[in-house]
Design a protein around this motif. Sequence first.
Motif, PDB file in Angstrom:
ATOM      1  N   ALA A 112      -5.169  11.461   5.569  1.00  0.00           N
ATOM      2  CA  ALA A 112      -4.779  10.388   4.670  1.00  0.00           C
ATOM      3  C   ALA A 112      -3.269  10.220   4.690  1.00  0.00           C
ATOM      4  O   ALA A 112      -2.548  11.074   5.175  1.00  0.00           O
ATOM      5  CB  ALA A 112      -5.239  10.693   3.248  1.00  0.00           C
ATOM      6  N   GLU A 113      -2.829   9.064   4.156  1.00  0.00           N
ATOM      7  CA  GLU A 113      -1.396   8.826   4.070  1.00  0.00           C
ATOM      8  C   GLU A 113      -0.949   9.046   2.637  1.00  0.00           C
ATOM      9  O   GLU A 113      -1.165   8.198   1.780  1.00  0.00           O
ATOM     10  CB  GLU A 113      -1.104   7.395   4.523  1.00  0.00           C
ATOM     11  N   CYS A 114      -0.351  10.183   2.390  1.00  0.00           N
ATOM     12  CA  CYS A 114       0.049  10.543   1.037  1.00  0.00           C
ATOM     13  C   CYS A 114       1.334   9.834   0.649  1.00  0.00           C
ATOM     14  O   CYS A 114       2.332   9.906   1.348  1.00  0.00           O
ATOM     15  CB  CYS A 114       0.213  12.046   0.943  1.00  0.00           C
TER      16      CYS A 114
ATOM     17  N   GLU B  79      -6.460  11.100  -4.497  1.00  0.00           N
ATOM     18  CA  GLU B  79      -7.080   9.859  -4.968  1.00  0.00           C
ATOM     19  C   GLU B  79      -6.515   8.699  -4.179  1.00  0.00           C
ATOM     20  O   GLU B  79      -5.299   8.510  -4.110  1.00  0.00           O
ATOM     21  CB  GLU B  79      -6.806   9.666  -6.467  1.00  0.00           C
ATOM     22  N   CYS B  80      -7.410   7.904  -3.603  1.00  0.00           N
ATOM     23  CA  CYS B  80      -6.968   6.742  -2.834  1.00  0.00           C
ATOM     24  C   CYS B  80      -6.561   5.642  -3.804  1.00  0.00           C
ATOM     25  O   CYS B  80      -7.339   5.253  -4.675  1.00  0.00           O
ATOM     26  CB  CYS B  80      -8.066   6.252  -1.898  1.00  0.00           C
ATOM     27  N   THR B  81      -5.345   5.136  -3.634  1.00  0.00           N
ATOM     28  CA  THR B  81      -4.826   4.123  -4.554  1.00  0.00           C
ATOM     29  C   THR B  81      -5.460   2.754  -4.295  1.00  0.00           C
ATOM     30  O   THR B  81      -5.253   1.815  -5.061  1.00  0.00           O
ATOM     31  CB  THR B  81      -3.294   4.006  -4.428  1.00  0.00           C
ATOM     32  N   GLN B  82      -6.229   2.665  -3.208  1.00  0.00           N
ATOM     33  CA  GLN B  82      -6.879   1.407  -2.857  1.00  0.00           C
ATOM     34  C   GLN B  82      -8.328   1.387  -3.351  1.00  0.00           C
ATOM     35  O   GLN B  82      -8.695   0.576  -4.169  1.00  0.00           O
ATOM     36  CB  GLN B  82      -6.835   1.242  -1.333  1.00  0.00           C
ATOM     37  N   CYS B  83      -9.125   2.322  -2.841  1.00  0.00           N
ATOM     38  CA  CYS B  83     -10.558   2.315  -3.163  1.00  0.00           C
ATOM     39  C   CYS B  83     -10.903   3.290  -4.292  1.00  0.00           C
ATOM     40  O   CYS B  83     -12.026   3.307  -4.766  1.00  0.00           O
ATOM     41  CB  CYS B  83     -11.395   2.617  -1.926  1.00  0.00           C
ATOM     42  N   HIS B  84      -9.948   4.084  -4.695  1.00  0.00           N
ATOM     43  CA  HIS B  84     -10.114   5.042  -5.791  1.00  0.00           C
ATOM     44  C   HIS B  84     -11.154   6.114  -5.538  1.00  0.00           C
ATOM     45  O   HIS B  84     -11.619   6.765  -6.476  1.00  0.00           O
ATOM     46  CB  HIS B  84     -10.343   4.317  -7.121  1.00  0.00           C
ATOM     47  N   ASP B  85     -11.510   6.316  -4.281  1.00  0.00           N
ATOM     48  CA  ASP B  85     -12.286   7.495  -3.927  1.00  0.00           C
ATOM     49  C   ASP B  85     -11.429   8.727  -4.185  1.00  0.00           C
ATOM     50  O   ASP B  85     -10.202   8.672  -4.049  1.00  0.00           O
ATOM     51  CB  ASP B  85     -12.644   7.453  -2.433  1.00  0.00           C
ATOM     52  N   ILE B  86     -12.087   9.808  -4.545  1.00  0.00           N
ATOM     53  CA  ILE B  86     -11.377  11.071  -4.741  1.00  0.00           C
ATOM     54  C   ILE B  86     -11.890  12.083  -3.722  1.00  0.00           C
ATOM     55  O   ILE B  86     -13.100  12.207  -3.528  1.00  0.00           O
ATOM     56  CB  ILE B  86     -11.609  11.605  -6.169  1.00  0.00           C
ATOM     57  N   MET B  87     -10.994  12.740  -3.059  1.00  0.00           N
ATOM     58  CA  MET B  87     -11.371  13.726  -2.046  1.00  0.00           C
ATOM     59  C   MET B  87     -10.802  15.086  -2.365  1.00  0.00           C
ATOM     60  O   MET B  87      -9.717  15.193  -2.917  1.00  0.00           O
ATOM     61  CB  MET B  87     -10.832  13.299  -0.686  1.00  0.00           C
ATOM     62  N   LYS B 126      -8.199   7.712   4.706  1.00  0.00           N
ATOM     63  CA  LYS B 126      -8.404   7.407   6.127  1.00  0.00           C
ATOM     64  C   LYS B 126      -8.996   6.016   6.332  1.00  0.00           C
ATOM     65  O   LYS B 126      -8.496   5.212   7.127  1.00  0.00           O
ATOM     66  CB  LYS B 126      -9.360   8.470   6.694  1.00  0.00           C
ATOM     67  N   LYS B 127     -10.035   5.731   5.566  1.00  0.00           N
ATOM     68  CA  LYS B 127     -10.764   4.469   5.653  1.00  0.00           C
ATOM     69  C   LYS B 127      -9.855   3.282   5.324  1.00  0.00           C
ATOM     70  O   LYS B 127      -9.772   2.311   6.089  1.00  0.00           O
ATOM     71  CB  LYS B 127     -11.933   4.523   4.653  1.00  0.00           C
ATOM     72  N   CYS B 128      -9.165   3.375   4.202  1.00  0.00           N
ATOM     73  CA  CYS B 128      -8.319   2.256   3.745  1.00  0.00           C
ATOM     74  C   CYS B 128      -7.082   2.087   4.625  1.00  0.00           C
ATOM     75  O   CYS B 128      -6.573   0.975   4.782  1.00  0.00           O
ATOM     76  CB  CYS B 128      -7.916   2.455   2.288  1.00  0.00           C
ATOM     77  N   ALA B 132      -6.177  -1.377   6.441  1.00  0.00           N
ATOM     78  CA  ALA B 132      -4.843  -1.969   6.280  1.00  0.00           C
ATOM     79  C   ALA B 132      -4.262  -2.344   7.637  1.00  0.00           C
ATOM     80  O   ALA B 132      -3.676  -3.412   7.795  1.00  0.00           O
ATOM     81  CB  ALA B 132      -3.922  -0.991   5.559  1.00  0.00           C
ATOM     82  N   ASN B 133      -4.485  -1.499   8.619  1.00  0.00           N
ATOM     83  CA  ASN B 133      -3.986  -1.770   9.967  1.00  0.00           C
ATOM     84  C   ASN B 133      -4.632  -2.996  10.583  1.00  0.00           C
ATOM     85  O   ASN B 133      -3.975  -3.806  11.225  1.00  0.00           O
ATOM     86  CB  ASN B 133      -4.214  -0.559  10.877  1.00  0.00           C
ATOM     87  N   ILE B 134      -5.919  -3.139  10.377  1.00  0.00           N
ATOM     88  CA  ILE B 134      -6.628  -4.307  10.896  1.00  0.00           C
ATOM     89  C   ILE B 134      -6.052  -5.582  10.282  1.00  0.00           C
ATOM     90  O   ILE B 134      -5.771  -6.553  10.960  1.00  0.00           O
ATOM     91  CB  ILE B 134      -8.149  -4.206  10.591  1.00  0.00           C
ATOM     92  N   ASN B 135      -5.836  -5.564   8.967  1.00  0.00           N
ATOM     93  CA  ASN B 135      -5.319  -6.748   8.287  1.00  0.00           C
ATOM     94  C   ASN B 135      -3.926  -7.144   8.749  1.00  0.00           C
ATOM     95  O   ASN B 135      -3.599  -8.319   8.798  1.00  0.00           O
ATOM     96  CB  ASN B 135      -5.325  -6.518   6.767  1.00  0.00           C
ATOM     97  N   ILE B 136      -3.124  -6.160   9.069  1.00  0.00           N
ATOM     98  CA  ILE B 136      -1.778  -6.457   9.560  1.00  0.00           C
ATOM     99  C   ILE B 136      -1.843  -7.196  10.895  1.00  0.00           C
ATOM    100  O   ILE B 136      -1.142  -8.170  11.116  1.00  0.00           O
ATOM    101  CB  ILE B 136      -0.956  -5.140   9.699  1.00  0.00           C
ATOM    102  N   LYS B 137      -2.761  -6.737  11.743  1.00  0.00           N
ATOM    103  CA  LYS B 137      -2.903  -7.360  13.062  1.00  0.00           C
ATOM    104  C   LYS B 137      -3.360  -8.817  12.986  1.00  0.00           C
ATOM    105  O   LYS B 137      -3.052  -9.627  13.836  1.00  0.00           O
ATOM    106  CB  LYS B 137      -3.901  -6.543  13.914  1.00  0.00           C
ATOM    107  N   ASP B 138      -4.135  -9.147  11.936  1.00  0.00           N
ATOM    108  CA  ASP B 138      -4.679 -10.515  11.809  1.00  0.00           C
ATOM    109  C   ASP B 138      -3.571 -11.559  11.635  1.00  0.00           C
ATOM    110  O   ASP B 138      -2.615 -11.343  10.914  1.00  0.00           O
ATOM    111  CB  ASP B 138      -5.631 -10.572  10.599  1.00  0.00           C
TER     112      ASP B 138
END
Lengths: 138, 138
Positions: A112-114, B79-87, B126-128, B132-138
């Motif tokens: 992940a990107e912390c 905690e992912c600040t995008q999807c709020h999953d916690i790992m 990782k997922k988000c 994010a990378n895909i969206n930048i390329k668009d």
Amino acid sequence: MKKYSKQRELILQSLKNRIDHPTAEMLYYDIKNQMPEIGIATIYRNLSDLCEMGEVQKIKPKIGPDRFDGNKEEHIHFECTQCHDIMDISIRENQTKKIDNEIKRLSENIDAECKSANIWLYGLCKKCKKLANINIKD
Amino acid sequence: MKKYSKQRELILQSLKNRIDHPTAEMLYYDIKNQMPEIGIATIYRNLSDLCEMGEVQKIKPKIGPDRFDGNKEEHIHFECTQCHDIMDISIRENQTKKIDNEIKRLSENIDAECKSANIWLYGLCKKCKKLANINIKD
DNA sequence: GTTTTTGCAAAGTATTTGCAAATGG
DNA sequence: CCATTTGCAAATACTTTGCAAAAAC
């Protein structure tokens, strides 16, 4: 565009004047003294805005409603497991870096990107430690 | 004296079988599949008991209701600040000690007796990150 | 048989939202 | 003026509690 409001200014100043990490309700009663017509919804709305503006931090204690913190210096939180007071612990540059390096390395484990870290300490505050000692002697 | 209960056992097992740090409600729907008569109050009561028994940990995400964690290994949370999953991020003995030493030293600043510490990391999972990378390329 | 736990419904907290009036720019 | 903010009341989200019946020991 964000407009100035007397209420928001009061809330921010009131929060900055205290070190006890009040709840929204505690701030409400505090501010009611200077502005009796203010409503609790205004407190919640402005605290939420101030958080987004980065002026204020919302923190989640182990017990009880959310608390707010107007301290913008680098610091971490200590929560007393007895009286549930929350205290700031300021940290010096070199300490921060040491810990940050150690912590950021951990996030590599999950790919992940912390972006930030939060550290909480728990235990007995000075006051409760003293009380505990008195009770032992009895 | 604590008595065995089918419900508590199911809740604990269900929690241990998942890695997503569910809310009480998520566990409720999960368990309803195996035991349709169960009530949400039973979930809350047992989670609270399991916390006191040290079998389970209640954790406070930045957003949303409390979550629960059945992982008893030494670990910290991301905690992912995008999807709020916690790992969970498991930490090795030597890492723990390094960080703990650094952290415990901090509590000396406020004259408190630090018993435990909690570290949270925030950022993009990782997922988000990929999205994010895909969206930048668009 | 006594104690604990359950499911249900009701109550309790904490927070957010809708809206007409007030305020700011 | 138009956009934002306010205070109020109502709504919502989450969690806890009271209680009679069921389960555990």
